[in-house]
Write an enzyme that holds these catalytic residues in place. Structure first.
Site, mmCIF file in Angstrom:
data_model
loop_
_atom_site.group_PDB
_atom_site.id
_atom_site.type_symbol
_atom_site.label_atom_id
_atom_site.label_comp_id
_atom_site.label_asym_id
_atom_site.label_seq_id
_atom_site.Cartn_x
_atom_site.Cartn_y
_atom_site.Cartn_z
ATOM 1 N N SER A 67 0.835 -1.210 0.000
ATOM 2 C CA SER A 67 0.000 0.000 0.000
ATOM 3 C C SER A 67 0.864 1.252 0.000
ATOM 4 C CB SER A 67 -0.910 0.030 1.228
ATOM 5 O OG SER A 67 -1.790 -1.058 1.243
HETATM 6 N N1 SAH Z 1 -1.206 -4.594 4.014
HETATM 7 C C1 SAH Z 1 -0.472 -4.852 2.798
HETATM 8 C C2 SAH Z 1 -1.265 -4.450 1.567
HETATM 9 C C3 SAH Z 1 -1.319 -5.578 0.617
HETATM 10 S S1 SAH Z 1 -2.447 -5.467 -0.722
HETATM 11 C C4 SAH Z 1 0.910 -4.235 2.831
HETATM 12 O O1 SAH Z 1 1.236 -3.526 3.789
HETATM 13 O O2 SAH Z 1 1.705 -4.486 1.935
HETATM 14 C C5 SAH Z 1 -3.779 -6.484 -0.145
HETATM 15 C C6 SAH Z 1 -3.453 -7.906 0.203
HETATM 16 O O3 SAH Z 1 -4.686 -8.510 0.627
HETATM 17 C C7 SAH Z 1 -2.944 -8.778 -0.949
HETATM 18 O O4 SAH Z 1 -1.734 -9.352 -0.572
HETATM 19 C C8 SAH Z 1 -4.051 -9.829 -1.137
HETATM 20 O O5 SAH Z 1 -3.558 -11.104 -1.528
HETATM 21 C C9 SAH Z 1 -4.666 -9.866 0.247
HETATM 22 N N2 SAH Z 1 -6.055 -10.368 0.310
HETATM 23 C C10 SAH Z 1 -7.081 -10.139 -0.542
HETATM 24 N N3 SAH Z 1 -8.198 -10.773 -0.128
HETATM 25 C C11 SAH Z 1 -7.875 -11.423 1.036
HETATM 26 C C12 SAH Z 1 -8.589 -12.262 1.936
HETATM 27 N N4 SAH Z 1 -9.868 -12.604 1.742
HETATM 28 N N5 SAH Z 1 -7.926 -12.741 3.012
HETATM 29 C C13 SAH Z 1 -6.623 -12.444 3.236
HETATM 30 N N6 SAH Z 1 -5.895 -11.664 2.413
HETATM 31 C C14 SAH Z 1 -6.505 -11.149 1.321
#
Ligand code: SAH
Length: 221
Positions: A67
């Site tokens: 993010s």
């Molecule tokens: N918090 C992260 C942002 C990652 S982007 C950071 O600091 O880098 C969002 C993430 O959510 C992705 O890795 C995606 O695979 C995950 N995601 C999407 N749907 C999900 C779900 N139902 N359960 C767990 N993770 C999920």
């Protein structure tokens, strides 16, 4: 490939990023200090070494993103973390957001549905600094009933709706910060769980996240 060297140049770029976040309206000193402390470039491929300190989202493995720093700061500020708060994060991704939460004293439980990302984080030595982060491979729509209830819940993917199972895992008075919307843009909401099990809702700015998807990816492959 990643490089794990935190030079004066990195520190200088990080300070500038913190100044930019202040200009954009982030006021929580603990959030700003955590961002000033954590080498964000450790969380990205070394090809993005300097770009790590631009206020932008970047690609990580399996089509996912880390993010944007402003988004991380914004969501963390809305959570109003108190030391030792039990926080559930949905969407570990790069684990940068989880590290920011851990740095300001939360006990973090974070779930990722992509096996490859979960495995990467197990091998990521910097994260040993934060024994207060527990990593789980699973579907965030289910939450972690065994570890409930949580003081705070943060969703870092675009939620198509507010998952009732997660509301159930929030303490009374607890808060959930969640970007909700099915299109390209989502609206950031902060929900506060009420004594009768329902919640009140505050509406904040618009953001754009990768989608929150049901089920797991990579199991048994
Ligand atoms: N918090 C992260 C942002 C990652 S982007 C950071 O600091 O880098 C969002 C993430 O959510 C992705 O890795 C995606 O695979 C995950 N995601 C999407 N749907 C999900 C779900 N139902 N359960 C767990 N993770 C999920």
């Amino acid at each position: 490939m990643r490089t794990f060297e935190d030079t004066y140049r990195h520190k200088g770029l990080r300070k500038k990023l913190v100044d930019l976040l202040k200009e954009k309206g982030i006021t929580d000193e603990r959030v700003l200090e955590a961002i000033n402390t954590i080498p964000r470039h450790y969380f990205l491929d070394s090809a993005f070494d300097e770009k790590a300190y631009e206020d932008k989202a970047f690609p990580i493995a399996v089509g996912q993103t880390i993010s944007q720093p402003y988004t991380v700061a914004y969501q963390t500020q809305l959570l109003e973390i108190k030391p030792f708060d039990k926080v559930l994060e949905i969407g570990t991704g790069s684990a940068y957001q989880a590290s920011v939460l851990a740095e300001i004293g939360a006990q973090v439980f974070t779930i990722e549905r992509q096996k490859a990302l979960f495995e990467n984080n197990k091998r990521f030595a910097y994260l040993k600094k934060y024994p207060n982060i527990k990593f789980f491979y699973g579907d965030g729509f289910e939450g972690l009933p065994t570890f409930a209830q949580f003081d705070k819940i943060i969703i870092t993917a675009a939620a198509p709706f507010i998952p009732e199972k997660l509301i159930a895992q929030l303490k009374t008075g607890g808060k959930m910060v969640i970007p909700v919307g099915e299109g390209a843009i989502q609206r950031m909401l902060r929900l506060t769980k009420l004594a009768d099990g329902t919640y009140s809702e505050e509406i904040f700015a618009d953001f754009s996240f990768v989608p929150m998807l049901e089920g797991k990816e990579g199991a048994g492959k």
